[in-house]
Enzyme design. Structure first.
Site, short mmCIF file in Angstrom:
data_model
loop_
_atom_site.label_atom_id
_atom_site.label_comp_id
_atom_site.label_asym_id
_atom_site.label_seq_id
_atom_site.Cartn_x
_atom_site.Cartn_y
_atom_site.Cartn_z
N HIS A 378 0.79 -1.23 0.00
CA HIS A 378 0.00 0.00 0.00
C HIS A 378 0.82 1.28 0.00
O HIS A 378 0.23 2.36 -0.03
CB HIS A 378 -0.95 0.03 1.20
CG HIS A 378 -2.14 -0.85 1.05
ND1 HIS A 378 -3.31 -0.42 0.47
CD2 HIS A 378 -2.34 -2.15 1.40
CE1 HIS A 378 -4.19 -1.43 0.48
NE2 HIS A 378 -3.62 -2.47 1.04
N LYS A 569 -8.78 14.04 3.74
CA LYS A 569 -7.92 12.86 3.81
C LYS A 569 -7.07 13.04 5.06
O LYS A 569 -7.06 14.12 5.66
CB LYS A 569 -7.02 12.77 2.56
CG LYS A 569 -6.27 14.06 2.24
CD LYS A 569 -5.54 14.03 0.88
CE LYS A 569 -6.46 14.08 -0.31
NZ LYS A 569 -6.34 12.90 -1.16
N ARG A 570 -6.34 12.00 5.47
CA ARG A 570 -5.45 12.15 6.61
C ARG A 570 -4.47 13.29 6.35
O ARG A 570 -4.06 13.54 5.21
CB ARG A 570 -4.71 10.83 6.88
CG ARG A 570 -5.59 9.75 7.50
CD ARG A 570 -6.09 10.11 8.89
NE ARG A 570 -5.01 10.11 9.86
CZ ARG A 570 -4.80 9.14 10.74
NH1 ARG A 570 -5.60 8.08 10.79
NH2 ARG A 570 -3.81 9.22 11.61
N LYS A 575 0.71 14.46 1.35
CA LYS A 575 -0.58 14.81 0.73
C LYS A 575 -0.69 16.31 0.45
O LYS A 575 -1.60 16.76 -0.24
CB LYS A 575 -1.73 14.33 1.61
CG LYS A 575 -1.79 12.80 1.71
CD LYS A 575 -2.89 12.33 2.67
CE LYS A 575 -2.87 10.84 2.90
NZ LYS A 575 -3.47 10.08 1.78
N THR A 677 -8.41 6.68 -2.90
CA THR A 677 -9.77 6.21 -3.23
C THR A 677 -10.78 7.34 -3.05
O THR A 677 -11.83 7.32 -3.68
CB THR A 677 -10.17 5.01 -2.35
OG1 THR A 677 -9.81 5.27 -0.99
CG2 THR A 677 -9.47 3.73 -2.83
N LYS A 681 -14.26 8.64 -5.26
CA LYS A 681 -15.57 8.97 -4.68
C LYS A 681 -16.04 10.33 -5.19
O LYS A 681 -17.21 10.50 -5.55
CB LYS A 681 -15.49 8.94 -3.15
CG LYS A 681 -15.27 7.54 -2.61
CD LYS A 681 -14.77 7.53 -1.16
CE LYS A 681 -14.25 6.14 -0.81
NZ LYS A 681 -13.56 6.11 0.49
#
Length: 845
Positions: A378, A569-570, A575, A677, A681
């Site tokens: 992952h 998101k986290r 990110k 993911t 969405k």
């Protein structure tokens, strides 16, 4: 003119919610009242909203039980190959509405509650999220369970029943504060304890080598108590099982070492054993080598493998006595999928069971093990890779350490034979990392012990083969595959966005819900004015609904005509929530500079949790809230720019925010986000994406057409090139005046006037040791955001791009992902056939 439809009447017209037949509704009311009656104890004759929720949950659960029993009976009779998805995380969210969707009960339940004077949405809001996951990895496992059931696979999710899931996030004075998630406080109507399948799990002790084999002795025993949760497929009568293990101390725990007067302490010490399933480790993409975590990993693996082998032995139809002892058939009947390296102990544990307990020879046992297990990677971030210290292993799992050493000895022999004299390769590929304290590289163990290794998006799988697993790929290229992640369209469209699901169904029918590729035919409607209008109208309704939610919870007045620009998101440096912050500040400065210009209004929302020990991530949250305090209170800006930090982002908040989004921010440095993911969405729910060529964004651009996404920034090759020549942040800082202004404002206390140097660490990181090269993509990101603004001013063209995006979503159904795992890794064939229910019983008591 007829009066506008009430919310309730509107819902009744949504066919994807199932039919509300008169008999059905009357049965539901009857069962609801029966459950309510038995819920209310004699000293309480006034029902609370929670009582009503439990009565409804139990009523819906009744509709699962018969199908659940029938499905398991069907597997017992047919004896298919079974797949075991082992994961330390299952991020399930709420269960009630998802169950109603998959059983086609939603309209009937809604009508029943309405007739009883209750509001179903209010009852649904009483349910706690099952937050047994951190983010993408745990939510992926939940989507996979839904797809495996919907595709009729004999599948089982195995994990831990954490007493406390991911913490609840409170924002206090702009800072994240964590609060324990006591999700089981009021009980969980969806689980069933199965004490008859309790299993012992061993820790510590020592090994004894005898002529007839090895014994692991003097161990401490913890019992694993299973709790089963039903997993319904979409309208196919299949109900699979998620089995989560809870730790229990055995009755004799600590009492055999009875010291005089030590009885009370011995009973209190039972907590030490039971702590194993107490709490989810709250790290996303970060390895913390704690003994309790290794205990959790072995606990789930040991209990699960005992269950797998018990089921393998008895699953011969028509007979309860042990029917199967030939373990060479195990890979024909069992597939084990390891969700990241967290359950990697399954490999040495399966070897221990086969060699020490079932007395198989090593070679045969190893062949069985490799053909049974498969591993999903992952992440490529080095800080996330699990490397357990050998001395911790020796202490906690002495037999497993011996087995890992033997696996490694044979593995190195093969390498040495294939690449004679290549010492560098031997040390790179070893399962044991030397130097400093010796560590076990769990990813290497997984690759060697599995027949298939996959990444979770094409670009990620390619990076694995070219970088961190290059040596392994050169030696065994046949093992390496790609399985691009997906999301379940049941939860992430039908359930959370029924308005959009219905507008689509009106044009192409309802079958797309089980076969998402059918969305391609929406391309035929891209110039259909009525369809464009319908899509835009649903989005506007979703935005209004979310705006009401935000105003209730944040007391900020939202302009529902503004662009809803969302990054959820986290919180993590890779990110790049900081890149988003720099855009916000720059946009703010531009508005301030030319307040009379026609700016595209935006409401920018950022949400996500920071791991409690991740200082930088917590500072990023503080920066976002600080920017909001300045921007939201500046009268010059007014409602043209608002910044909101979405508190306690979780599955249930995602289900509200995502349908309301116009713009989805997917802006990680190219080569760092394995897949993502959330990106899928947003795409499915009618948002446009601004993003880098990273993770699944690459494939989204391929499916929808690159012109229909806002792609910017460095590609993986550019990042590599910049690494080679050296990234110098100051160069960008000095060359780009707007960037310099923004950084100077952060550094100078413009956003923290009471503590001018509050954010000096963040600025220092960005200027001197930013691994993720925020400044390198700033200029292109700003230009790309201007294109976003321009297009948003042309709603019709914007919506056409939205339609292309929705039409390109088929690939990103987890049904497609799971069908590929089934055929290409597990050797199983998915089916869309329904299981015939035993009897059409009205309700199962």
């Amino acid at each position: 003119m007829s009066k506008p439809l009430s919310d309730h009447d509107k819902k009744k017209q949504i066919s994807v919610r199932g039919l509300a037949g008169v008999e059905n509704v009357s049965d539901l009311k009857q069962n609801f009242n029966r459950h309510l009656h038995f819920t209310l104890v004699k000293d309480r004759n006034v029902a609370t909203k929670r009582d009503y929720y439990f009565a409804l949950a139990n009523t819906v659960r009744d509709h699962l039980v018969g199908r659940w029993i029938r499905t398991q009976q069907h597997y017992y009779e047919k004896d298919p190959k079974r797949v075991y998805y082992i994961s330390l995380e299952f991020y399930m969210g709420r269960t009630l509405q998802n169950t109603m969707v998959n059983l086609a009960l939603e309209n009937a339940c809604d009508e029943a509650m309405y007739q009883l004077g209750l509001d179903m949405e209010e009852l649904e809001d009483m349910e706690e999220d099952a937050g047994l996951g951190n983010g993408g990895l745990g939510r992926l496992a939940a989507c996979f369970l839904d797809s495996m059931a919907s595709l009729g696979l004999a599948a089982y999710g195995y994990g831990i029943r954490y007493e406390f899931g991911i913490f609840n996030q409170k924002i206090v004075n702009g800072w994240q504060v964590e609060e324990a998630d006591d999700w089981l406080r009021y009980g969980n109507p969806w689980e069933k304890a199965r004490p008859e399948y309790m299993r012992p799990v061993h820790f510590y002790g020592r090994t004894e080598h005898h002529p007839d084999g090895v014994k692991w002795v003097d161990t401490q025993v913890v019992l694993a108590l299973p709790y089963d949760t039903p997993v319904p497929g979409y309208r196919n009568n299949v109900v699979n099982t998620m089995r989560l293990w809870s730790a229990k101390a055995p009755c004799e725990f600590n009492l055999k070492d009875f010291n005089v007067g030590g009885y009370i302490q011995a009973v209190l010490d039972r907590n030490l054993a039971e702590n194993i399933s107490r709490v989810l480790y709250p790290n996303d993409n970060f390895f913390e080598g704690k003994e309790l975590r290794l205990k959790q990993e072995y606990f789930v693996v040991s209990a699960t493998l005992q269950d797998i082998i018990r089921r393998f032995k008895v699953s011969k139809f028509g007979s309860r006595e042990i029917a199967r002892t030939d373990f060479t058939k195990l890979p024909d009947k069992v597939a084990i999928q390891l969700n990241d390296t967290h359950p990697a102990m399954a490999i040495p544990e399966l070897m221990r069971v086969l060699v020490d307990e079932e007395k198989l020879g090593w070679e045969m046992a190893w062949d069985i093990c490799v053909r049974t297990c498969a591993y999903t990677n992952h992440t490529v971030l080095p800080e996330a890779l699990e490397r357990w210290p050998v001395d911790l292993f020796a202490h906690l799992l002495p037999r497993h350490l011996e087995i890992v050493y033997e696996i490694n000895r044979r593995h190195l022999e093969v390498i040495a034979a294939k690449y004679p004299g290549d010492i560098g390769r031997l040390s790179r590929m070893s399962l044991i990392e030397e130097g400093g304290q010796k560590r076990i590289n769990m990813a290497h163990l997984c690759i060697v012990g599995s027949h298939a290794v996959n990444g979770v998006a094409q670009i990620h799988s390619d990076i694995l083969k070219a970088t961190i697993f290059k040596d392994f790929y050169e030696m065994e290229p046949h093992k390496f595959q790609n399985k691009t992640n997906g999301i379940t369209p049941r939860r992430w469209l039908v359930m959370c966005n029924p308005g959009l699901a219905e507008v689509i169904a009106e044009r192409i029918g309802e079958d797309y819900i089980r076969d998402l590729d059918q969305l391609q035919s929406l391309r035929n409607f891209v110039n259909d004015d009525a369809f464009i209008r319908d899509i835009a109208k649903v989005k506007q309704e979703n935005k209004l609904k979310f705006a009401v939610h935000l105003e209730e919870h944040y007391k900020v007045k939202i302009n529902p005509n503004s662009m809803f620009d969302i990054q959820v998101k986290r919180i993590h440096e890779y990110k790049r929530q900081l890149l988003n912050c720099l855009h916000i500040i720059t946009y703010y400065n531009r508005i301030k500079k030319e307040p009379n210009k026609q700016w595209t209004p935006r409401t920018i929302m950022i949400g996500g949790k920071a791991a409690p020990g991740y200082h930088t991530a917590k500072m990023i949250i503080r920066l976002i809230t600080a920017i909001g305090e300045v921007v939201n209170n500046d009268p010059v800006v007014g409602d043209r720019l608002k910044v909101i930090f979405l508190e306690n982002y979780r599955v249930t908040l995602a289900e509200k925010a995502i349908p309301a989004a116009d713009l989805s921010e997917q802006i990680s440095t190219a080569g760092t986000e394995a897949s993502g993911t959330g990106n899928m969405k947003f795409m499915l729910n009618g948002a446009l994406t601004i993003g880098t060529m990273d993770g699944a964004n690459v494939e989204m651009a391929e499916e929808a057409g690159e012109d229909n996404l806002f792609i910017f920034g460095m590609r993986v090759d550019d990042v590599d090139e910049l690494d080679r020549k050296g990234y110098c942040a100051e160069e960008y800082y000095n060359r780009l005046p707007e960037l310099k202004q923004a950084i100077d404002q952060i550094a100078g206390g413009f956003f923290s006037p009471k503590q001018p140097d509050l954010f000096k660490e963040i600025v220092n990181m960005l200027m001197h040791h930013d691994r993720f090269k925020v400044f390198a993509d700033y200029e292109d990101y700003m230009k790309c955001q201007e294109k976003v603004n321009a297009l948003y001013k042309n709603p019709k063209e914007w919506t056409k791009k939205v339609i292309y995006n929705i039409a390109g979503c088929g690939k990103f159904s987890s049904d497609r992902t799971i069908a590929q795992y089934a055929r290409e890794i597990w050797g199983m064939e998915p089916t869309l056939e329904n299981i015939t229910p035993q009897t059409a019983v009205k309700s199962t008591r």
